[in-house]
Structure formats: structure tokens, C-alpha cells
Write a protein that holds these residues in place. Structure first.
Motif, PDB file in Angstrom:
ATOM      1  N   ASN B 126       0.831  -1.206   0.000  1.00 49.27           N
ATOM      2  CA  ASN B 126       0.000   0.000   0.000  1.00 49.27           C
ATOM      3  C   ASN B 126       0.861   1.250   0.000  1.00 49.27           C
ATOM      4  O   ASN B 126       0.629   2.185  -0.768  1.00 49.27           O
ATOM      5  CB  ASN B 126      -0.903  -0.049   1.246  1.00 49.27           C
ATOM      6  CG  ASN B 126      -1.785   1.173   1.378  1.00 49.27           C
ATOM      7  OD1 ASN B 126      -1.307   2.295   1.275  1.00 49.27           O
ATOM      8  ND2 ASN B 126      -3.065   0.953   1.610  1.00 49.27           N
ATOM      9  N   GLN B 127       1.886   1.265   0.847  1.00 50.02           N
ATOM     10  CA  GLN B 127       2.685   2.471   0.987  1.00 50.02           C
ATOM     11  C   GLN B 127       3.588   2.714  -0.218  1.00 50.02           C
ATOM     12  O   GLN B 127       3.880   3.853  -0.565  1.00 50.02           O
ATOM     13  CB  GLN B 127       3.484   2.427   2.300  1.00 50.02           C
ATOM     14  CG  GLN B 127       2.537   2.454   3.498  1.00 50.02           C
ATOM     15  CD  GLN B 127       3.247   2.417   4.844  1.00 50.02           C
ATOM     16  OE1 GLN B 127       4.005   3.316   5.169  1.00 50.02           O
ATOM     17  NE2 GLN B 127       2.991   1.391   5.633  1.00 50.02           N
ATOM     18  N   ILE B 128       4.032   1.618  -0.857  1.00 52.45           N
ATOM     19  CA  ILE B 128       4.849   1.812  -2.060  1.00 52.45           C
ATOM     20  C   ILE B 128       3.961   2.253  -3.226  1.00 52.45           C
ATOM     21  O   ILE B 128       4.282   3.183  -3.961  1.00 52.45           O
ATOM     22  CB  ILE B 128       5.600   0.509  -2.425  1.00 52.45           C
ATOM     23  CG1 ILE B 128       6.579   0.157  -1.293  1.00 52.45           C
ATOM     24  CG2 ILE B 128       6.350   0.678  -3.730  1.00 52.45           C
ATOM     25  CD1 ILE B 128       7.332  -1.125  -1.524  1.00 52.45           C
ATOM     26  N   MET B 129       2.804   1.576  -3.354  1.00 52.91           N
ATOM     27  CA  MET B 129       1.900   1.897  -4.459  1.00 52.91           C
ATOM     28  C   MET B 129       1.414   3.339  -4.382  1.00 52.91           C
ATOM     29  O   MET B 129       1.188   3.989  -5.397  1.00 52.91           O
ATOM     30  CB  MET B 129       0.696   0.951  -4.434  1.00 52.91           C
ATOM     31  CG  MET B 129       1.037  -0.426  -4.968  1.00 52.91           C
ATOM     32  SD  MET B 129      -0.076  -1.685  -4.307  1.00 52.91           S
ATOM     33  CE  MET B 129      -1.662  -1.124  -4.888  1.00 52.91           C
ATOM     34  N   GLU B 130       1.286   3.822  -3.168  1.00 51.33           N
ATOM     35  CA  GLU B 130       0.839   5.198  -2.986  1.00 51.33           C
ATOM     36  C   GLU B 130       1.763   6.178  -3.717  1.00 51.33           C
ATOM     37  O   GLU B 130       1.312   7.066  -4.439  1.00 51.33           O
ATOM     38  CB  GLU B 130       0.815   5.519  -1.493  1.00 51.33           C
ATOM     39  CG  GLU B 130       0.278   6.869  -1.172  1.00 51.33           C
ATOM     40  CD  GLU B 130       0.277   7.143   0.318  1.00 51.33           C
ATOM     41  OE1 GLU B 130       1.168   6.648   1.016  1.00 51.33           O
ATOM     42  OE2 GLU B 130      -0.630   7.833   0.782  1.00 51.33           O
ATOM     43  N   THR B 131       3.083   5.957  -3.537  1.00 55.72           N
ATOM     44  CA  THR B 131       4.050   6.821  -4.205  1.00 55.72           C
ATOM     45  C   THR B 131       3.922   6.703  -5.716  1.00 55.72           C
ATOM     46  O   THR B 131       3.906   7.699  -6.434  1.00 55.72           O
ATOM     47  CB  THR B 131       5.490   6.422  -3.799  1.00 55.72           C
ATOM     48  OG1 THR B 131       5.517   6.243  -2.395  1.00 55.72           O
ATOM     49  CG2 THR B 131       6.481   7.475  -4.212  1.00 55.72           C
ATOM     50  N   ILE B 132       3.828   5.459  -6.175  1.00 58.05           N
ATOM     51  CA  ILE B 132       3.791   5.234  -7.618  1.00 58.05           C
ATOM     52  C   ILE B 132       2.563   5.897  -8.235  1.00 58.05           C
ATOM     53  O   ILE B 132       2.646   6.605  -9.235  1.00 58.05           O
ATOM     54  CB  ILE B 132       3.790   3.719  -7.918  1.00 58.05           C
ATOM     55  CG1 ILE B 132       5.096   3.097  -7.377  1.00 58.05           C
ATOM     56  CG2 ILE B 132       3.655   3.471  -9.405  1.00 58.05           C
ATOM     57  CD1 ILE B 132       5.103   1.597  -7.384  1.00 58.05           C
ATOM     58  N   MET B 133       1.425   5.697  -7.597  1.00 59.54           N
ATOM     59  CA  MET B 133       0.188   6.229  -8.176  1.00 59.54           C
ATOM     60  C   MET B 133       0.124   7.747  -8.078  1.00 59.54           C
ATOM     61  O   MET B 133      -0.580   8.388  -8.841  1.00 59.54           O
ATOM     62  CB  MET B 133      -1.017   5.593  -7.494  1.00 59.54           C
ATOM     63  CG  MET B 133      -1.108   4.113  -7.830  1.00 59.54           C
ATOM     64  SD  MET B 133      -2.711   3.405  -7.576  1.00 59.54           S
ATOM     65  CE  MET B 133      -2.837   3.429  -5.823  1.00 59.54           C
ATOM     66  N   LEU B 134       0.892   8.273  -7.155  1.00 51.79           N
ATOM     67  CA  LEU B 134       0.906   9.726  -6.989  1.00 51.79           C
ATOM     68  C   LEU B 134       1.637  10.402  -8.147  1.00 51.79           C
ATOM     69  O   LEU B 134       1.239  11.468  -8.609  1.00 51.79           O
ATOM     70  CB  LEU B 134       1.613  10.058  -5.666  1.00 51.79           C
ATOM     71  CG  LEU B 134       1.384  11.428  -5.080  1.00 51.79           C
ATOM     72  CD1 LEU B 134      -0.070  11.585  -4.695  1.00 51.79           C
ATOM     73  CD2 LEU B 134       2.263  11.604  -3.851  1.00 51.79           C
ATOM     74  N   HIS B 135       2.713   9.766  -8.613  1.00 47.80           N
ATOM     75  CA  HIS B 135       3.568  10.452  -9.576  1.00 47.80           C
ATOM     76  C   HIS B 135       3.449   9.930 -10.995  1.00 47.80           C
ATOM     77  O   HIS B 135       3.962  10.541 -11.916  1.00 47.80           O
ATOM     78  CB  HIS B 135       5.026  10.366  -9.128  1.00 47.80           C
ATOM     79  CG  HIS B 135       5.293  11.093  -7.853  1.00 47.80           C
ATOM     80  ND1 HIS B 135       5.161  12.444  -7.740  1.00 47.80           N
ATOM     81  CD2 HIS B 135       5.657  10.647  -6.620  1.00 47.80           C
ATOM     82  CE1 HIS B 135       5.450  12.818  -6.505  1.00 47.80           C
ATOM     83  NE2 HIS B 135       5.739  11.742  -5.800  1.00 47.80           N
ATOM     84  N   THR B 136       2.852   8.775 -11.174  1.00 41.05           N
ATOM     85  CA  THR B 136       2.702   8.271 -12.534  1.00 41.05           C
ATOM     86  C   THR B 136       1.243   7.926 -12.759  1.00 41.05           C
ATOM     87  O   THR B 136       0.517   7.641 -11.802  1.00 41.05           O
ATOM     88  CB  THR B 136       3.549   6.999 -12.761  1.00 41.05           C
ATOM     89  OG1 THR B 136       3.242   6.077 -11.719  1.00 41.05           O
ATOM     90  CG2 THR B 136       5.032   7.295 -12.731  1.00 41.05           C
ATOM     91  N   SER B 137       0.824   7.956 -14.000  1.00 40.25           N
ATOM     92  CA  SER B 137      -0.584   7.680 -14.283  1.00 40.25           C
ATOM     93  C   SER B 137      -0.762   6.197 -14.579  1.00 40.25           C
ATOM     94  O   SER B 137      -0.883   5.791 -15.719  1.00 40.25           O
ATOM     95  CB  SER B 137      -1.068   8.531 -15.454  1.00 40.25           C
ATOM     96  OG  SER B 137      -0.153   8.419 -16.513  1.00 40.25           O
TER      97      SER B 137
END
Ligand code: ATP
Ligand code: MG
Lengths: 381, 347, 331
Positions: B126-137
Motif C-alpha cells: 500500500n505504501q509503495i503503491m501510494e508513491t507510484i500512483m501519486l507520480h505516474t498515471s
């Protein structure tokens, strides 16, 4: 940077001015000093502390501060409204209040006292009035303020159902209500230190069991239990016995928090870093205890004592208000508030709620003070 | 300075002051350095000298009473072919959109405490995906794929299980790996690591450092590495900045710092580590304590503890002097004006 | 999680047991035994003509085990409650205690529960606001109100409410129902009517707790705001608002949920005094009168049921905690 500056610096060296040394000396303050500094910055706590001090002084010298004795009554002035004190008369210092006149309410036809501005009752500071035995030790009759003419009515905060002075009774109540808090807290502190100390020092299974019990006791609503116990106090008991019984009941239900604080402090003290540090530094044991452990322990205890007194005062007030606590002729804020239970009385004489104002101020002041003390107890944070 | 086009971040005369009730703390007081891509800059210095505050400034996450009062932080971003864009991080609003787009995307940070740097309430994934989804579409599924991939990269065994695990069920080393995976998930050009290994045991420490070095090669990213451990510095640094009370007192490449240190503080710092070769050499400690931030010594802040202090040192503040293109010292010993004056006095 | 819940459940049973001992001890406190009091009461009230057969007296003595050791008495007492739901007889109200309990306890539950909800709805956002805007004007104002809330006894608020309604609305009744519903049987309309009236006493009851909870939430959140994981989240590029809700607020909820354990007893205590002052049809006034009259079986029944109510509430908060916090759930 100029050459001149450097030259001056070199010249300074020649004249033997070691400017550098004073800059880095580290000042070592005792822990108490640190706490005091930190506490002093907490303005609200300082204010609360001053108020608390004032109230306890009041409690010590009630006979002097109260214009009349708490039992003094005047059937004539039943439910007389509060008077406003005026200090200047015709441009000169001369304190006075207005007198009363009887009036019939045009709607309800009830007779009530109203302020009569045509009657002037002169007052005197350091007045000779009701005589009393100060602390049961010696006779005196000096009061801070009172009517010059002893027969004149003087009710700063109004009169109650027997024409007694609410103001004086509030002051007398301070002695009872405040000491109930103090004695109760010391009782629960004793229990708390005993139980918490055992829990923290013995540890293991005993600790576990005690913690469980404390948890249970905390999860019980305490007012019903308190009332149940208070209801058992026989009507025939002397006022002093009732007073102590009520304090004991209050402390029986208030020691759990204290025990927890004591226990956690014991546990923390065993482990605490600064003790390790002190041991490593080779600080002698006695010094370690007096310089580090004791201040830390005491300051936390003092803070939790201060924060528990309001609960005791509110508890006593609630019990007495419900008629299951202290009983007349003893007068406490709760006992006084009993009179307000009848809504018809309350509606016509709302000044009977003044004792509650005293409760609120004291409880607020103690909370402010306690919060400040608690913050100051950790001077390093 | 050589190969300027490799510069990633340039910090110029950065000043960060904390405006507390007790007074102003000059936590960082004129710091200058740059970080190049593919290279590691190590920042060393005693506790409280301003290492973390400097690092935080690069992301505009300096704690509340602290403010960047002066200086520049410039990020250079490649823009197409041979074009380089200058981004002034120091001018950005700490809560603004602009800096948030930089955080985690172009500059990532990992912290000292792997135990508390991840929230125990959410899974690692969850915490890693949060970063990814924040900066990439990307959608959730793709983000999860990426998270799994990253967890694999950082050497976590069985990523598909760990991704749904809560951080408190992982060991310290595993958590720090997960942190690194999170930090690198958006391919940042700079990784800031604030004492990332201090809380780990020695073996794990070595593994994490190896991992970071490997990843640096793969991604060609710059690393700003903060540590107290000169052994670690020797292992990973390309350049070293030695800090004392908010100043970079010496800045050079790793060889110069270790073999030819010029600043008295660097010299005593190096002497304070035990040498394996010396048989029974007395371990030297730096005399005195770090002064309280509120009672900063006058002149050169190091002078009360300096073995080579001159009387001028308590009077005037040193400025940064370049000994050569890649070696700067912040010390009056090397100040020509001072030298001249001394000579004048002597004659 | 199941192991955790099972342990909490066992601990709840244990707590109830300890409480039953305590309550039983309270029954034993008044001088003379229940039967003597009962007989005196019956004689006093039955206009002197009837005498109570000694057989009947013996029968009662037997059923309560008054001739037997104290532990037998305890088991008889608790046994009757557990198996037959018999809480004894009220000689003040001349009714079975159980009837009064079933009549009044749900009202206490309704009042405490709505008060509890109100407390949370008020305290949670204010606590968050005060922490995030620490030292702002709003924070100071709320802190001040919070202090007042702690210092003002709730019966005083009840008194003031009485005073205001009496003086300005000419009626001292703040009951839970409008007149047309007061003695009507339960219906949807009556329930809605009750909810309309409930919020004022609920607010009075909850003020002290609200103040305490605001301070708890504020302190917890301030603690959490400086935790490293918040820093991590910020350095990822999350916006302040999203970050706040996802991390520190969520973390601060756990200790907040655990406060249920002390809010509930406070509310039950408050109900006793506030409802007595306002004369609401909850347990409060009945328990109060029973205590004053030393009508011990009624009092004991109420105290037992009220404490069990709070213990169940605490257990619910334990479940909630397990749902919220993976550290507990995965134990
Ligand atoms: N919140 C704050 N309020 C006031 N001063 C602060 C605050 N945070 C940091 N400082 C000041 O900034 C100085 C530098 O702090 P910093 O955290 O950068 O030190 P550091 O070099 O990272 O030390 P360490 O090695 O212990 O991590 C400290 O000495 C302190 O005086
Ligand atoms: Mg640091």
C-alpha cells in the motif's frame, strides 16, 4: 574583514583578554531550576498557581475574610438579593452598600426584598464584628470588611433561606471543600504509592494482578458506588466522622490513577537512560538519587496530585449536592448548592448558584497549575 | 569545476535558521556544495551540526520554526537533447504543488529509523503503491506490479508475500529495503539517505550499503549520504562535505579528505577513529563539547576546540577558500589576509 | 485476532465477576438484614391490621439463604439473577426490581449512547483542528472551552437549564417526551419524539467528556504529527490534507478509541446526577432514591446492570480497536 580588525585581535591577545573562554562555558543548572524555568514560562499555570495559593490562604483565614460567621442568620432578610459595594461617597473614600426595602411583586403578589437606593449602609475595612475563636485558639472579632452598624444587613452575594450571608458561607466552605480535596488526595496518594510501589517493585505476576484490578476499578462508573457507600454513613455520626468518611470514600475511588503514575515512574526509574548515563559517568549513588531520581519522581507526583484534587472537589460537591455527602451544619460548596435543587427557589434567588462559581474557579486554577507542573516535570522535552 | 553538465543539485550559501522562543538558532549558516549524477556525496559531522536540516531543505521539509533565510538550491533537470532546465527549489512553497511533484519523483529520501519510518497501519505494498500512483498515471494493478518489481530489485525474497505484509512484521533490514524500494519506485535522480544504516546491525548495514551502491550504478542517480561512520564514508563516498555547527568546513573528494585533510576539525575527526595498523596508539578525542546552538562562539565557531586556533579566530568569521578546483576549506589558517597580517606583526 | 478477542472476552467475564462481588458487598453494608427491613416496611405500610406470618418470613429467609454462610448468600443472590432474572423486591417502590430495571435501563442506554455519539462528533474534529492549528486563536478558544467543560460540574449545567426553562418558558420539565407521548405506548412517533428531546440532556451529560476527549485527541495527534512515518509520507509528495487523514489521524484514532473505556463510566455516573436533577425517566432518579432509602436490592441490581453496560461498551471498543489496528489484529 580588514587588516585592522586582525591587528586589533592580536593586540587583544597581548593584553591578555581570552574572549573565547567565557563564550563556551556551559552553565549547569539543577533539575529543580530547570523545572522552575520551564514552569515560569507557562503563564496560565503561574496564574492558576497564584489563584490556588489565594484560595488556600482564604481557607486558612476564613474567619477574618468572611464578614460574618457562617451560622449567623437574620430571619428578616430571607433571600435578600446581592448588594453592590461602592467605594466612594461624595468624592471621598467611604465604602457603602444600599439597604433593602420590601416590595410586593405586582404579578405574583409575593413579598420580596429589593435594593433601596435611599438607604445607605456604611462599611468599614478591618471591622470589629462577630466574635470567633480563630482556629479554636484565641478569641477575635476582626473581619476584613463589615457594616459599621452591626444591625445593618450586608449581603454581598445575597442571603439564603435563613437569611445567612452567602458570601461568608462560601468563604467558610472553602476550608471544607479545599481540605476534602487535599486530605482525599493524600489518602489516595498513600494507597497509590503502596499499591503502585508494590506493583512496580515486585513486578511479575503480582504486578499483573494489580494492574488487572486497577483496570476493573477504573471501568466501573464510580458515582453510583460512591453514593452507595455514602448512603451507608449513619445519620447519627458526628460531623467530623462524616467528613472523614466522605474523604475516605472519595480517595477509595481515586487512588487508581495515582497507583499507575507511581508504578510507571518506578518502572521508568529502573530503566531510565539518565541513570544509566549517571552510572557510567561514575556519579555516586546518593547524588544520583537526590539529583536525578528524586526530582523526577517528585515532580511527577506533585503534578498528578494537583491534577487529582479537582476530581475530589467535584466529587465532594456532587455527593453533598445530592444530600449524601457532608451534612449541615457543616458547610461546603456542595452543601450550599443543595438549596438550589428546588427549581422554584433557584428561579427566584439565582445567587444561590454562586458557590458553583467558586468550584469552577478553583477547579480551573488547579487544572492550569497541574498542567504547567506536568509539563515542567519533563524539563528536557 | 569539471564536467558541469553532470551536476544535479547545486547548493549555494544556504542558510536555515530556527526562530524559537529562546532565540534564533543558526542551524545551517552558509553551506555550499553540489551533487553530481552517479556520484555519492557524504556529509559527516558531529550531532547537531545541521546535516539533517540541510538534507531536509532539499525537499523543503524543514521543521516548523526553521526557515530557509538565504541561499539557493538549484536542481538541474535534463530537458530533451542537450538542454538543461534550472529549477530553484529554494524558491518553492513548502506546501505547494511544485515541490510535491519533485518529492518522491525526482528527489527521494530515506530515513534513519526503519522501525518508525513506515506506518504500521498499512501494508508495505500500500505504501509503495501510494508513491507510484501519486507520480505516474498507472492504475492500481500496474502500481502493484511495479511495487513487486521494486521489492525484487532491493533483494527482498518472495516479494508477492511481503507486499501484503505489515511493516511491523518485518525485520529492520527488510524494512529499510522496503523503504529503499519505495524511494526508488519513481526513478529519482537523487536519493537522500539520512543515516540509513545507523539503526541496523553491522551485517545488515553492509548489505544495505552494497545494495545502494549497486542501485546507484543501475540508475545513475546521485546520492546524498549522511553518516557518522567514517568507515562507511571510505566505502561509498566520491566527495565528502565535513560540517561543523552549520558550516561546511571542508569539501573535497574522498582521497583528499582522507589523505590530505587541511581543516583542523577534519584532521581531529580522522584522528578520532582508531587505526587498525597502529598497535597501541592513544585514541584521540576532540577536546570540549559541541557548544549549545544558542551560545554560538564568536568568530570561527570551532575556535574554542581548535588545536591551531589563533587569536583572530575568535574575532572574525572565516570564509570559504578554494585550495584548488575541488578542495574548499572554511578556515582562517588559509586566509591570505590573515597570513599577511601575521607576517607583518612578526617583522 | 480471535485469540485477542477471546482474551478480552474472558477478561470481561472476570471483570463482571469482580463487580458482582463488589456489588454484593454493598448489599451487605447496611445494618440489619433485608428481611427485617422488609418486614418492618410491610408492617408499617399495611395499616397495622395484618400480621405477617412467621412462616412467610422464614420462607424469604430461606430463599435468600440468610441463615447460611455469606458465600452461600452470594451464590443464591447471583444465581437468582442469572437463572430467573430476579433482582429482589423494592420496598420503596413496592415492585420487583427487575421491572424497574427493564423499564429504566434502556432509557439510560439511549441517553448515554446518544451522548457518546455527540461527544465523538464534537470532539474528534475539534481535536484534529486544535492539533493541526496548534497555538492558533481557534486552538486557544477550544482549549479554553475544554477547560471550562472539565471544571463545570454537569449537574450545574442541568440546574442552569432548569432555571432557564422555568424562568423563561414557564415549565420546569425537560422530560424526554412531549406531553402527548409521555405515557403513550412505544411507537415510531414516540421514538422520534424522544430523539428530539434527547439532545439537550445528552449535551449536558457529554460536556465534561467532550472536553477530555478534545484534549486527548489533540495530544495524540500532536504526538503523531512528529513521527517519522509522517515525514516519509510528506517526502513522497503527498499533499498535507491527504497525508493528515491517511497517517497521523488514523494513528491517533487508536488511543482515542481506547478512551471509550473511561468515557462510558463517566457518562453513566453523569446520568445518575443529571437525570436526578432533571428528573428524566432513566436509571438515575430510581437508583438515587433507592440509595437514599437503602433499598439495597434495587440499588444493587441497577449498579450491577449499569457496570455491565459499561463493561460491554469497553469490550466493543476492544473489537473496534482490533478492526482498526493491524498490530492488534495480527497478534
Ligand atoms: N525543531 C527545531 N527547533 C529548533 N532547533 C532545531 C530544530 N531542529 C533542528 N534544530 C537545530 O538544528 C541543528 C542541526 O540539527 P540536525 O538535525 O540537522 O543535526 P544533525 O547534524 O542531523 O545531527 P544528528 O547527527 O544528531 O542527526 C541542531 O543543533 C538544532 O539546534
Ligand atoms: Mg540528523
Amino acid at each position: 574583514m580588514t587588516i585592522n580588525e586582525i591587528d586589533r585581535a592580536l593586540a587583544d591577545r597581548a593584553s591578555g583578554d581570552p574572549a573565547s573562554e567565557s563564550d563556551v562555558r556551559v552553565e549547569v543548572a539543577t533539575q529543580w531550576q530547570l523545572m522552575w524555568w520551564k514552569f515560569r514560562k507557562h503563564k496560565l499555570a503561574m496564574f492558576g498557581g497564584a489563584l490556588v495559593l489565594f484560595f488556600y490562604l482564604l481557607a486558612i483565614f476564613v474567619e477574618f475574610f468572611a464578614p460574618v460567621n457562617y451560622t449567623t442568620y437574620n430571619e428578616q432578610y430571607v433571600y435578600a438579593p446581592p448588594q453592590m459595594i461602592h467605594f466612594f461617597r461624595e468624592g471621598k473614600f467611604g465604602p457603602y452598600v444600599y439597604g433593602y426595602k420590601f416590595e410586593r411583586d405586582p404579578v405574583s403578589f409575593k413579598k420580596t426584598w429589593v435594593i433601596d437606593e435611599s438607604v445607605i449602609i456604611p462599611l468599614r475595612f478591618l471591622n470589629r464584628g462577630d466574635s470567633y475563636k480563630f482556629w479554636g485558639l484565641f478569641n477575635a472579632n476582626l473581619h476584613l470588611v463589615g457594616p459599621v452598624n452591626a444591625e445593618d444587613p450586608f449581603y454581598l452575594l445575597g442571603a439564603d433561606k435563613s437569611g445567612r450571608d452567602v458570601f461568608s458561607r462560601i468563604i467558610y466552605s472553602a476550608r471544607i471543600s479545599l481540605t476534602v480535596g487535599l486530605v482525599g488526595v493524600f489518602l489516595s496518594l498513600t494507597i497509590g504509592i503502596l499499591v503502585g510501589g508494590i506493583s512496580g517493585l515486585v513486578g511479575g505476576r503480582v504486578d499483573n494482578l494489580i494492574q488487572r484490578l486497577i483496570e476493573i476499578l477504573i471501568s466501573i462508573p464510580n458515582l453510583p458506588i460512591m453514593l452507595a457507600l455514602a448512603a451507608m454513613v449513619p445519620l447519627t455520626w458526628s460531623t467530623l466522622s462524616v467528613y472523614f468518611m466522605i474523604t475516605i470514600i472519595l480517595s477509595l475511588l481515586g487512588w487508581m490513577g495515582m497507583a499507575r503514575v507511581v508504578r510507571s515512574k518506578f518502572l521508568a526509574l529502573r530503566e531510565e537512560d539518565f541513570i544509566m548515563a549517571a552510572q557510567l559517568d561514575g556519579v555516586p549513588r546518593v547524588r544520583m538519587i537526590t539529583k536525578h531520581m528524586l526530582p523526577s519522581f517528585l515532580s511527577h507526583i506533585i503534578a498528578s496530585i494537583t491534577l487529582s484534587i479537582p476530581g475530589m472537589i467535584l466529587g465532594e460537591t456532587a455527593l453533598s449536592f445530592l444530600g449524601l455527602g457532608l451534612r449541615p451544619p457543616v458547610v461546603s460548596w456542595g452543601v450550599m448548592l443543595q438549596d438550589t435543587q428546588k427549581v422554584a427557589v433557584l428561579a427566584n434567588s439565582p445567587w444561590l448558584l454562586f458557590p458553583a462559581v467558586a468550584v469552577i474557579i478553583v477547579v480551573l486554577a488547579l487544572n492550569f497549575l497541574g498542567d504547567g507542573l506536568r509539563d515542567a516535570a519533563d524539563p528536557y522535552q | 569545476m569539471a564536467d558541469n553538465d553532470n551536476i544535479l543539485i547545486q547548493v549555494k550559501d544556504l542558510k536555515i535558521h530556527f526562530f524559537t522562543n529562546e532565540g534564533t538558532v543558526r542551524a545551517v549558516d552558509g553551506v555550499t556544495f553540489d551533487i553530481r549524477s552517479g556520484k555519492t556525496l557524504c556529509v559527516v559531522g558531529e550531532s547537531g551540526c545541521g546535516k539533517s536540516v540541510t538534507a531536509r531543505a532539499l525537499l523543503q521539509i524543514v521543521h516548523r520554526p526553521g526557515k530557509i533565510v538565504d541561499g539557493d538550491i538549484i536542481m538541474y533537470r535534463k530537458k530533451g537533447q542537450n538542454q538543461i532546465e534550472e529549477i530553484h527549489i529554494s524558491d518553492m512553497e513548502p506546501k505547494g504543488r511544485a515541490i510535491r511533484a519533485v518529492r518522491g519523483k525526482e528527489i527521494s529520501m530515506i530515513f534513519q529509523e526503519p522501525m518508525t519510518s513506515l506506518s504500521p497501519m498499512y501494508t508495505v505494498g500500500n505504501q509503495i503503491m501510494e508513491t507510484i500512483m501519486l507520480h505516474t498515471s498507472v492504475d492500481k494493478k500496474q502500481a502493484r506490479e511495479r511495487a513487486l518489481e521494486m521489492l525484487g530489485f532491493v533483494g527482498i525474497p518472495r516479494p508477492e508475500r511481503i507486499v501484503d505484509e505489515y511493516p511491523f512484521r518485518l525485520s529492520g533490514g527488510m524494512r529499510q529495503r522496503a523503504m529503499i524500494a519505495m524511494a526508488l519506485s519513481c526513478n529519482p535522480s537523487l536519493l537522500i539517505a539520512d543515516e540509513p544504516t545507523t539503526a541496523l546491525d553491522v551485517t545488515t548495514q553492509a548489505q544495505i550499503i552494497d545494495l545502494m551502491q549497486g542501485l546507484q550504478k543501475d540508475y545513475d542517480m546521485g546520492i546524498l549520504f549522511i553518516t557518522h561512520d567514517l568507515g562507511v564514508v571510505a566505502e561509498i563516498a566520491d566527495n565528502v562535505a565535513v560540517m561543523y555547527l552549520g558550516n561546511v568546513v571542508e569539501y573535497s573528494d574522498i582521497h583528499t579528505i582522507f589523505n590530505d585533510p587541511q581543516h583542523p576539525y577534519t584532521q581531529s575527526l580522522l584522528r578520532s577513529i582508531p587505526k587498525v595498523t597502529a598497535t597501541r596508539e592513544k585514541l584521540e578525542v576532540i577536546e570540549g563539547m559541541v557548544p549549545s546552538p544558542f551560545r554560538r562562539p564568536s568568530g570561527c565557531p570551532f575556535h574554542p576546540r581548535c588545536t591551531k586556533a589563533m587569536p583572530v579566530c575568535s574575532k572574525i568569521e572565516p570564509k570559504t577558500i578554494s585550495l584548488n578546483e575541488n578542495h574548499q576549506v572554511h578556515c582562517l589558517l588559509f586566509d591570505d589576509d590573515v597570513k599577511n597580517s601575521m607576517r607583518g606583526m612578526a617583522s | 485476532m480471535w485469540r485477542y478477542l477471546f482474551r478480552r472476552f474472558l477478561s470481561m467475564i472476570f471483570t463482571v465477576w469482580v463487580i458482582s462481588l463488589l456489588v454484593f458487598a454493598i448489599i451487605q453494608l447496611p445494618p440489619g438484614d433485608y428481611v427485617t427491613t422488609l418486614v418492618n416496611q410491610l408492617v408499617a405500610t399495611s395499616s397495622g391490621s395484618t400480621t405477617i406470618s412467621s412462616e412467610y418470613i422464614e420462607q424469604i429467609r430461606e430463599s435468600y439463604g440468610f441463615n447460611q454462610p455469606i458465600y452461600v448468600q452470594y451464590f443464591k443472590w447471583i444465581g437468582k439473577i442469572l437463572t430467573k432474572g430476579e433482582f429482589g423486591y423494592s420496598f420503596v417502590y413496592k415492585r420487583d426490581a427487575v421491572v424497574m430495571i427493564t423499564e429504566r435501563l434502556p432509557m439510560t442506554f439511549a441517553l448515554s449512547f446518544s451522548s457518546f455519539i455527540l461527544v465523538w462528533v464534537i470532539a474528534l474534529p475539534i481535536g484534529i483542528y486544535s492539533a493541526v492549528r496548534q497555538y492558533s486563536l481557534g486552538d486557544y478558544i477550544f482549549s479554553f472551552i475544554g477547560f471550562i467543560g472539565v471544571a463545570v460540574p454537569n449537574f450545574l449545567l442541568a440546574l442552569i437549564l432548569l432555571f432557564v426553562t422555568y424562568k423563561y418558558f414557564d415549565q420546569a420539565m425537560i422530560g424526554l417526551f412531549s406531553q402527548e407521548y409521555a405515557s403513550a405506548p412505544w411507537s415510531m412517533a414516540k421514538l422520534i419524539d424522544m430523539l428530539k428531546h434527547l439532545w439537550i440532556p445528552a449535551l449536558i451529560l457529554g460536556l465534561g467528556g467532550t472536553a477530555g476527549l478534545i484534549r486527548t485527541m489533540r495530544a495524540n495527534l500532536l504526538d503523531e504529527l512528529n513521527k517519522p512515518y509522517v515525514e516519509t509520507a510528506r517526502s513522497k509528495g503527498l499533499s498535507e490534507a491527504r497525508l493528515l487523514w491517511k497517517y497521523p489521524v488514523r494513528h491517533a484514532m487508536n488511543p482515542f478509541v481506547s478512551t471509550i473505556g473511561w468515557t462510558l463510566p463517566g457518562l453513566i455516573s453523569g446520568d445518575l446526577i443529571v437525570s436526578t436533577v432533571l428528573n428524566l425517566p432513566t436509571s438515575g432518579p430510581v437508583l438515587y432514591n433507592a440509595l437514599r432509602a437503602q433499598d439495597m436490592y434495587v440499588a444493587a441490581g441497577f449498579i450491577l446492570m449499569l457496570t455491565i453496560l459499561t463493561v460491554i461498551g469497553t469490550f466493543v471498543s476492544d473489537i473496534l480497536l482490533a478492526v482498526l489496528d493491524p498490530r492488534i489484529r495480527l497478534q
